[in-house]
Enzyme design. Structure first.
Site, short mmCIF file in Angstrom:
data_model
loop_
_atom_site.label_atom_id
_atom_site.label_comp_id
_atom_site.label_asym_id
_atom_site.label_seq_id
_atom_site.Cartn_x
_atom_site.Cartn_y
_atom_site.Cartn_z
N PRO A 183 0.81 -1.22 0.00
CA PRO A 183 0.00 0.00 0.00
C PRO A 183 0.84 1.27 0.00
O PRO A 183 1.98 1.27 0.49
CB PRO A 183 -0.81 -0.12 1.30
CG PRO A 183 -0.04 -1.05 2.16
CD PRO A 183 0.76 -1.95 1.26
N ASP A 184 0.28 2.31 -0.56
CA ASP A 184 0.93 3.61 -0.56
C ASP A 184 0.48 4.34 0.70
O ASP A 184 -0.63 4.86 0.76
CB ASP A 184 0.50 4.38 -1.82
CG ASP A 184 1.10 5.77 -1.87
OD1 ASP A 184 1.89 6.11 -0.97
OD2 ASP A 184 0.76 6.51 -2.80
N PHE A 185 1.33 4.38 1.71
CA PHE A 185 0.89 4.97 2.98
C PHE A 185 0.75 6.48 2.89
O PHE A 185 0.16 7.12 3.74
CB PHE A 185 1.80 4.56 4.14
CG PHE A 185 3.16 5.17 4.09
CD1 PHE A 185 3.37 6.44 4.60
CD2 PHE A 185 4.23 4.48 3.54
CE1 PHE A 185 4.63 7.01 4.55
CE2 PHE A 185 5.48 5.05 3.49
CZ PHE A 185 5.68 6.32 3.99
N ARG A 186 1.29 7.08 1.80
CA ARG A 186 1.15 8.52 1.63
C ARG A 186 -0.19 8.90 1.01
O ARG A 186 -0.54 10.06 0.96
CB ARG A 186 2.27 9.08 0.75
CG ARG A 186 3.60 9.19 1.48
CD ARG A 186 4.55 10.04 0.68
NE ARG A 186 5.85 10.11 1.30
CZ ARG A 186 6.82 9.24 1.10
NH1 ARG A 186 6.63 8.22 0.30
NH2 ARG A 186 7.98 9.36 1.70
N ASN B 129 10.89 3.80 -3.59
CA ASN B 129 10.42 2.66 -2.79
C ASN B 129 11.57 2.02 -2.03
O ASN B 129 12.72 2.05 -2.47
CB ASN B 129 9.74 1.64 -3.69
CG ASN B 129 8.53 2.23 -4.41
OD1 ASN B 129 7.97 3.21 -3.93
ND2 ASN B 129 8.17 1.66 -5.54
N ASP C 181 11.27 -1.25 -0.86
CA ASP C 181 10.88 -2.66 -0.75
C ASP C 181 11.80 -3.66 -1.44
O ASP C 181 11.61 -4.87 -1.31
CB ASP C 181 9.45 -2.84 -1.27
CG ASP C 181 9.26 -2.25 -2.68
OD1 ASP C 181 10.17 -2.39 -3.52
OD2 ASP C 181 8.19 -1.67 -2.94
N HIS D 249 15.20 6.55 -1.07
CA HIS D 249 14.77 6.51 0.33
C HIS D 249 15.32 5.31 1.09
O HIS D 249 14.84 4.97 2.16
CB HIS D 249 13.23 6.54 0.40
CG HIS D 249 12.64 7.84 -0.05
ND1 HIS D 249 11.35 7.97 -0.48
CD2 HIS D 249 13.20 9.07 -0.15
CE1 HIS D 249 11.13 9.24 -0.82
NE2 HIS D 249 12.24 9.92 -0.63
#
Ligand code: ZN
Length: 252
Positions: free
Chosen positions: A40-43, A113, A115, A130
């Site tokens: 999911p895109d938490f932003r 990302n 991940d 990031h």
């Protein structure tokens, strides 16, 4: 004739031609590249709302340097549950980009990302703006730790040598980006002939700032929603990044 699909097909053939005739492509991607893998895109508005309701704080606060230092156990509780997705697999977007690199066309992936899915798909040159959940360091002696060390620690992960706190090599709010990664990203964009941007609304620093270094021939944007740059790009494709890249790369 379907008026809705025709313009998309035209843009996809344009992108196909651009990729076919270039050997110096750079990809700049955001959270939308991994949502197809179930991350999911938490932003997103929904993500922020959910996080705040569950933990009592918005994600910007929980992912800040101050929060990490002052409430380390709470930080890790949030981080392990919401940001670490070890079980997720790469999707069509990751595989198409790995294939483009293998073909000698793609020179670098610049991603927001953390991940590690580009590497899982086989990509070699991945510039992680990031950071990555797979790299972790003792803040005192800098010893490296695998993700498993973080995940297996009951409270905050500690260094086995010196007892220092182990921190993920992930850029938190209030922290600067890694100079080396940023410089390599700027260089790759400056030298690129084609820049494909995908899965990002381009509202988040530093993606938006990086675009201005591009002086190549074709700027391509693939995103589901609007971005502030929609009018400035050469090819704009409103669609799912995985589907678009898969379609284009598999017909090369
Ligand atoms: Zn240590």
């Amino acid at each position: 004739m379907n008026d809705k699909t025709d313009p998309i097909n035209k843009q996809i053939s344009q992108l196909h031609h651009i990729i076919e005739t270039s050997e110096n492509i750079v990809f700049l991607g955001g959270a939308g590249v991994s949502t197809g893998s179930g991350i999911p895109d938490f932003r997103s508005e929904n993500g922020i709302y959910r996080t705040t309701r569950l933990y009592g704080y918005p994600p910007e606060k929980m992912l800040s340097r101050t929060f990490f230092q002052e409430q380390t156990i709470k930080f890790y509780d949030f981080y392990k549950k919401e940001l670490v997705h070890q079980d997720k697999a790469p999707n069509d977007a990751h595989y198409a980009l790995a294939r483009l690199e293998e073909m000698g066309k793609l020179k670098a992936i610049i991603t927001q990302n953390i991940d590690g899915l580009h590497q899982k798909a086989g990509s070699q040159v991945v510039l992680e703006l990031h950071g990555s959940i797979y790299r972790n360091y003792c803040m005192a002696c800098h010893r490296f730790y695998e993700l498993s060390h973080v995940m297996m620690s009951k409270d905050e992960p500690r260094c086995l040598d010196c007892g220092g706190i182990v921190k993920p090599d992930v850029v938190l709010y209030e922290e600067g980006l890694d100079d080396d990664v940023l410089n390599r990203s700027v260089k790759a964009i400056e030298e690129a002939d084609v820049l494909i941007i995908g899965g990002t609304s381009l509202n988040v620093y530093p993606a938006a700032g990086l675009i201005r270094y591009f002086n190549g021939n074709n700027l391509v944007l693939i995103n589901k929603g609007d971005t502030p740059y929609d009018q400035q790009v050469d090819v704009l494709i409103r669609g799912d990044i995985g589907k678009v890249l898969d379609q284009v790369v598999n017909s090369l």
